[in-house]
Each structure stands twice: as structure tokens, then as C-alpha cells.
Design an enzyme around this catalytic site. Structure first.
Site, PDB file in Angstrom:
ATOM      1  N   HIS A  89       0.853  -1.200   0.000  1.00 57.68           N
ATOM      2  CA  HIS A  89       0.000   0.000   0.000  1.00 57.68           C
ATOM      3  C   HIS A  89       0.882   1.243   0.000  1.00 57.68           C
ATOM      4  CE1 HIS A  89      -4.230  -1.489   1.260  1.00 57.68           C
ATOM      5  NE2 HIS A  89      -3.631  -2.342   0.447  1.00 57.68           N
TER       6      HIS A  89
ATOM      7  N   LYS B 142       0.490   0.350  14.976  1.00 55.38           N
ATOM      8  CA  LYS B 142       1.868   0.234  15.456  1.00 55.38           C
ATOM      9  C   LYS B 142       2.133  -0.956  16.391  1.00 55.38           C
ATOM     10  CE  LYS B 142       3.824   3.531  13.348  1.00 55.38           C
ATOM     11  NZ  LYS B 142       3.677   2.871  12.048  1.00 55.38           N
TER      12      LYS B 142
HETATM   13  P1  RFL Z   1       0.278 -11.174  21.899  1.00 53.51           P
HETATM   14  O1  RFL Z   1      -0.087 -11.263  20.482  1.00 53.51           O
HETATM   15  O2  RFL Z   1      -0.749 -10.735  22.875  1.00 53.51           O
HETATM   16  O3  RFL Z   1       0.874 -12.588  22.333  1.00 53.51           O
HETATM   17  C1  RFL Z   1       1.146 -12.916  23.688  1.00 53.51           C
HETATM   18  C2  RFL Z   1       0.985 -14.394  23.863  1.00 53.51           C
HETATM   19  O4  RFL Z   1       1.321 -14.759  25.202  1.00 53.51           O
HETATM   20  C3  RFL Z   1       0.369 -15.700  25.680  1.00 53.51           C
HETATM   21  N1  RFL Z   1       0.333 -15.641  27.158  1.00 53.51           N
HETATM   22  C4  RFL Z   1       0.931 -16.558  27.946  1.00 53.51           C
HETATM   23  N2  RFL Z   1       1.645 -17.663  27.669  1.00 53.51           N
HETATM   24  C5  RFL Z   1       2.111 -18.402  28.715  1.00 53.51           C
HETATM   25  N3  RFL Z   1       1.875 -18.077  30.018  1.00 53.51           N
HETATM   26  C6  RFL Z   1       1.169 -16.959  30.336  1.00 53.51           C
HETATM   27  N4  RFL Z   1       0.945 -16.640  31.625  1.00 53.51           N
HETATM   28  C7  RFL Z   1       0.663 -16.160  29.283  1.00 53.51           C
HETATM   29  N5  RFL Z   1      -0.073 -15.020  29.241  1.00 53.51           N
HETATM   30  C8  RFL Z   1      -0.262 -14.732  27.953  1.00 53.51           C
HETATM   31  C9  RFL Z   1      -0.934 -15.255  25.035  1.00 53.51           C
HETATM   32  O5  RFL Z   1      -1.889 -16.313  24.986  1.00 53.51           O
HETATM   33  C10 RFL Z   1      -0.446 -14.849  23.648  1.00 53.51           C
HETATM   34  O6  RFL Z   1      -0.490 -15.904  22.722  1.00 53.51           O
HETATM   35  O7  RFL Z   1       1.540 -10.185  22.107  1.00 53.51           O
HETATM   36  P2  RFL Z   1       2.788  -9.873  21.140  1.00 53.51           P
HETATM   37  O8  RFL Z   1       3.407 -11.129  20.638  1.00 53.51           O
HETATM   38  O9  RFL Z   1       3.602  -8.886  21.884  1.00 53.51           O
HETATM   39  O10 RFL Z   1       2.168  -9.166  19.858  1.00 53.51           O
HETATM   40  C11 RFL Z   1       1.558  -7.902  19.947  1.00 53.51           C
HETATM   41  C12 RFL Z   1       0.434  -7.768  18.919  1.00 53.51           C
HETATM   42  O11 RFL Z   1      -0.425  -8.870  19.037  1.00 53.51           O
HETATM   43  C13 RFL Z   1      -0.366  -6.471  19.092  1.00 53.51           C
HETATM   44  O12 RFL Z   1       0.495  -5.392  19.413  1.00 53.51           O
HETATM   45  C14 RFL Z   1      -1.152  -6.079  17.820  1.00 53.51           C
HETATM   46  O13 RFL Z   1      -2.131  -7.029  17.546  1.00 53.51           O
HETATM   47  C15 RFL Z   1      -1.804  -4.707  17.979  1.00 53.51           C
HETATM   48  N6  RFL Z   1      -2.643  -4.336  16.835  1.00 53.51           N
HETATM   49  C16 RFL Z   1      -2.089  -3.844  15.676  1.00 53.51           C
HETATM   50  N7  RFL Z   1      -0.757  -3.744  15.540  1.00 53.51           N
HETATM   51  C17 RFL Z   1      -0.205  -3.320  14.360  1.00 53.51           C
HETATM   52  O14 RFL Z   1       1.035  -3.230  14.263  1.00 53.51           O
HETATM   53  N8  RFL Z   1      -0.969  -3.002  13.259  1.00 53.51           N
HETATM   54  C18 RFL Z   1      -2.316  -3.077  13.312  1.00 53.51           C
HETATM   55  O15 RFL Z   1      -2.939  -2.842  12.282  1.00 53.51           O
HETATM   56  C19 RFL Z   1      -2.929  -3.480  14.557  1.00 53.51           C
HETATM   57  N9  RFL Z   1      -4.260  -3.589  14.651  1.00 53.51           N
HETATM   58  C20 RFL Z   1      -4.029  -4.478  16.924  1.00 53.51           C
HETATM   59  C21 RFL Z   1      -4.808  -4.086  15.798  1.00 53.51           C
HETATM   60  C22 RFL Z   1      -4.653  -4.996  18.056  1.00 53.51           C
HETATM   61  C23 RFL Z   1      -6.018  -5.093  18.093  1.00 53.51           C
HETATM   62  N10 RFL Z   1      -6.578  -5.655  19.279  1.00 53.51           N
HETATM   63  C24 RFL Z   1      -7.624  -6.553  19.315  1.00 53.51           C
HETATM   64  C25 RFL Z   1      -5.889  -5.461  20.545  1.00 53.51           C
HETATM   65  C26 RFL Z   1      -6.186  -4.175  15.827  1.00 53.51           C
HETATM   66  C27 RFL Z   1      -6.798  -4.669  16.978  1.00 53.51           C
HETATM   67  C28 RFL Z   1      -8.295  -4.699  16.960  1.00 53.51           C
END
Ligand code: RFL
Ligand code: PHB
Length: 391
Positions: A72, A296
Site C-alpha cells: 500500500h 503500530k
Molecule cells: P500477543 O499477540 O498478545 O501474544 C502474547 C501471547 O502470550 C500468551 N500468554 C501466555 N503464555 C504463557 N503463560 C502466560 N501466563 C501467558 N499469558 C499470555 C498469550 O496467549 C499470547 O499468545 O503479544 P505480542 O506477541 O507482543 O504481539 C503484539 C500484537 O499482538 C499487538 O500489538 C497487535 O495485535 C496490535 N494491533 C495492531 N498492531 C499493528 O502493528 N498493526 C495493526 O494494524 C494493529 N491492529 C491491533 C490491531 C490490536 C487489536 N486488538 C484486538 C488489541 C487491531 C486490533 C483490533
């Protein structure tokens, strides 16, 4: 049992770190609380900065991303009933790639399986100890039995609600937080996207975002109340609300269909400092959260992993700790800039209950300034495509 690095969490941060370390010959164990299917079922981010794409390439998982991801070169800002394009490519020389977090996660999980490196899913009661000294350990419950693993380092990649950050003594941690007075209701549907590029809309009824996962799958969001529940939002109500918040041409073009996922996410800015305590590192959402308006969150998780993987690889190769010592400060400098940008995009585009009509007029003036000024649109564009890394 003993490994060099225990990684808590199999989200994008944990899986990407695992892959980069594995390729450098470092032995890792990933512990994940949920099942693989559950992790893959979470619909989240969709936009990757070039820096994140480069890191996925470095991890050897870029093939499908390059085949299926959509480049994009611009985004559209919609306000006062009209759409205006911000030409990311012309303003910065860079573009972003639309490729879902689910797909990134799937590619990383497949690569991990193929590599033979160990991951355990559905692990409970993860407990971290000894990371303030030289002998960190992690205990966990798996298939009804308690296990303990010792390691050199622990990487806390377990998201905002994980156990890693909470394992640090409260007095060693400074936390900054803002919770926004609204949420995002998101819908995924197998319908062609309304536009070739993302539309960020400021409307008096509230913010709306038209995004996508492919040419046949759309991801749409509308700002909603924190009291709302998905059950109150039939597909029909959602489509009607979305249509009311975009310009008339987009409203006419919008193709609707049954939702395949619908969820409400709260919006929050949060940072925990520092991101390292002895032999424990925090990375990704475990250390910081941004509202999704600037796209982000996933990109910041990748940028932490970039710094952490380089620091650990350097440590194992040279025996020095210079890069490890620099980890937290390097990450935080980039994190705070993304926190600032995400807060600013959120403030610019949403209806805030306390800001009134004057708040809306000021937003419209700022949007009009951005699209009319090359300096202002460049500032937005260079943050959106991703700020540079430190070496
Ligand atoms: P995650 O993806 O939350 O993964 C963490 C993992 O740890 C596990 N966990 C455990 N495991 C063992 N023992 C425990 N006690 C544990 N506690 C938790 C969880 O089950 C999980 O699998 O964190 P990570 O890897 O740091 O990744 C971060 C991203 O997921 C997050 O920042 C993004 O999704 C945010 N986000 C977006 N980011 C972008 O860069 N571009 C986007 O367009 C964007 N859109 C979004 C988003 C987040 C959204 N939501 C729902 C919060 C749109 C949405 C709607
Ligand atoms: C998405 O496609 O889910 C998405 C895109 C851009 C954002 C947030 C979410 O700013």
C-alpha cells in the site's frame, strides 16, 4: 531440563524471537498458555512496516508474505464528507504491507514446527524465578505435571495480560497508562474491500476504519461505546453505521455480507519501564500497548524483537553484554515515539465525549492542515511507514 532462552508467549513477538534465535544456533523453549488454534483465531493487526517485513525475511518466513501481502503506497483520510489521499510513497519513499497478523503467526508457527525447535501449548501456571541472579528458572504445568526449566535468559513475550511483567517487583517498574473512553468494534467479512487503500474516517458519529486482508476479505471498524456488547451489534446495524461514517461514494460502493468475526477492543496507551530486569526481558505487548489507530502494536513488537535478538546473538557470540545493557533504552526511544504517534492519530480521528463541538472543529482544522501542508503530511507519513531503527 535446560535451554539457553525460555520464551513466554507464542504471539508474534515470541515466535519471531524464537525463529531468529534458532537460526543463530541458540536453543529456545516457547511456553504458550493457549492452544495453537486459539492463538490463530485472534483477529488483530493488518499493517506491516518495511522494518517488520525485513525482519520476517531475516527469520526465513517471508515467502508467503511476499506472494500474498498487498503493498500500500498511500492511505486515505476522510473528513467533512470527503476523502483525501496521503501518498506515503511520494512523501517518504516507503510503503506498508497489508498482511494479517494471523498469517504472520501461522507462517512463524509452521517454521517453528519445521525447525524442530520446542514449543509447548496449553501450558498453565507459568512462574518465573531467579532472573535477578545468574540462574533463572521457569516452572509450568503441562498435561497435568509440573516441570521446571533452567536457562540463561527469559524473554517475556506474553502480551499485556501475561505473567512476566507481573513477576517484576513493583518498585522496580514505572508504568504509564491512558485508557480511552471508547472502543473499536471490528468486523471481518468475505467481501471485496470498499477501496484499494485504507480509509481512516473522522465523522461526527465517531471514527471508522476500512481495512482489508486480501482482495476478497475486508476488515472494518467503527468507534463504539465501552458499554457496548457485540450481541447488540447485528451485522445489519454494523453495516449501516459504517456506511453512515464514510463519504457518499464509499457508502455507495460498500459491499456487505455476513461477518465471520466480530469483536470489541478497548483502546489503551501503556508503557512499563524499564524493559529489562537482570536476565528477564520484556518485549511487545508485555511491555507496551498502543491504541490501534496508528497500526503500530505488531510493528513495535517486531522492533523490540529486532533489538533483543541482536543483543542475545551478540552476547552468545562475543561473551559481552553491551547490547543487552542497551536493550531497554533502545527499545523505549522507539516505543515512546510510536506511543506519541498512536495517541495523536487517536486524538485526531475519534469523537471524545468531553471535547464538544470545539473539539470537532479543531480536529477538522488539523486534518485540513495535514492534507494541505507537505510538511504536515510528511510527518504523518514517516511515522505511519515506521521510524528508522538505531543500530
Ligand atoms: P500477543 O499477540 O498478545 O501474544 C502474547 C501471547 O502470550 C500468551 N500468554 C501466555 N503464555 C504463557 N503463560 C502466560 N501466563 C501467558 N499469558 C499470555 C498469550 O496467549 C499470547 O499468545 O503479544 P505480542 O506477541 O507482543 O504481539 C503484539 C500484537 O499482538 C499487538 O500489538 C497487535 O495485535 C496490535 N494491533 C495492531 N498492531 C499493528 O502493528 N498493526 C495493526 O494494524 C494493529 N491492529 C491491533 C490491531 C490490536 C487489536 N486488538 C484486538 C488489541 C487491531 C486490533 C483490533
Ligand atoms: C487492520 O487491518 O486490522 C488494521 C489496519 C490499520 C489499523 C488498525 C487495524 O490502524
Amino acid at each position: 531440563m535446560r535451554v539457553q532462552v525460555v520464551i513466554i508467549g507464542a504471539g508474534p513477538a515470541g515466535l519471531l524471537l524464537g525463529q531468529l534465535l534458532h537460526r543463530a544456533g541458540i536453543d529456545t523453549l516457547i511456553l504458550e498458555r493457549k492452544s495453537q488454534e486459539y492463538v490463530l483465531g485472534r483477529i488483530r493487526a493488518g499493517v506491516l512496516e518495511q522494518g517488520a517485513v525485513d525482519l520476517l525475511d531475516e527469520a526465513g518466513v517471508g515467502a508467503r508474505l511476499h506472494a500474498e501481502g498487498l503493498a500500500h503506497e498511500g492511505i486515505e483520510l476522510c473528513f467533512s464528507g470527503e476523502r483525501h489521499r496521503v501518498d506515503l510513497q511520494a512523501l517518504t519513499g516507503k510503503h506498508v504491507t497489508v498482511y494479517g497478523q494471523t498469517e504472520v503467526t501461522r507462517d512463524l508457527m509452521d517454521a517453528r514446527t519445521a525447525s524442530g525447535a520446542k514449543s509447548l501449548y496449553e501450558v498453565d501456571d507459568v512462574a518465573l524465578a531467579g532472573f535477578d541472579g545468574n540462574t533463572p528458572t521457569v516452572r509450568y504445568l503441562h498435561q497435568g505435571r509440573v516441570h521446571e526449566v533452567s536457562c540463561d535468559f527469559i524473554a517475556g513475550c506474553d502480551g499485556f495480560h501475561g505473567v512476566s511483567r507481573d513477576s517484576v517487583p513493583a518498585q522496580a517498574l514505572r508504568q504509564y497508562e491512558r485508557v480511552y473512553p471508547f472502543g473499536w468494534l471490528g468486523v471481518l467479512a468475505d467481501v471485496p474491500p470498499v477501496s484499494d487503500e485504507l480509509i481512516y474516517a473522522n465523522h461526527e458519529r465517531g471514527f471508522a476504519l476500512c481495512s482489508m486482508r486480501s482482495h476478497t476479505r475486508s476488515r472494518y471498524y467503527v468507534q463504539c461505546s465501552l458499554d457496548d456488547h457485540v450481541d447488540q451489534w447485528s451485522d445489519e446495524r454494523f453495516w449501516q453505521e459504517l456506511r453512515s461514517r464514510v463519504d457518499s461514494e464509499a457508502a455507495e460502493r460498500l459491499i456487505t455480507g455476513p461477518s465471520i468475526e466480530k469483536s470489541i477492543a478497548p483502546l489503551r496507551s501503556f508503557v512499563a519501564e524499564p524493559m529489562r530486569f537482570g536476565r528477564l526481558f520484556l518485549a511487545g505487548d508485555a511491555a507496551h500497548i498502543v491504541p490501534p489507530t496508528g497500526a503500530k502494536g505488531l510493528n513495535l513488537a517486531a522492533s523490540d524483537v529486532r533489538y533483543l535478538s541482536r543483543a542475545l546473538i551478540d552476547h552468545y557470540r562475543t561473551g559481552t553484554s553491551t547490547e543487552i545493557d542497551a536493550y531497554s533504552d533502545k527499545c523505549l526511544r522507539r516505543v515512546w515515539k510510536a506511543v506519541r504517534f498512536s495517541w495523536w492519530m487517536t486524538s485526531l480521528l475519534h469523537r471524545f465525549p468531553d471535547n464538544g463541538e470545539i473539539g470537532r472543529k479543531i480536529q477538522e482544522a488539523e486534518l485540513s492542515y495535514i492534507i494541505g501542508s507537505r510538511a504536515a503530511s510528511t510527518s504523518l507519513a514517516e511515522n505511519y511507514v515506521g521510524l528508522p531503527f538505531e543500530d
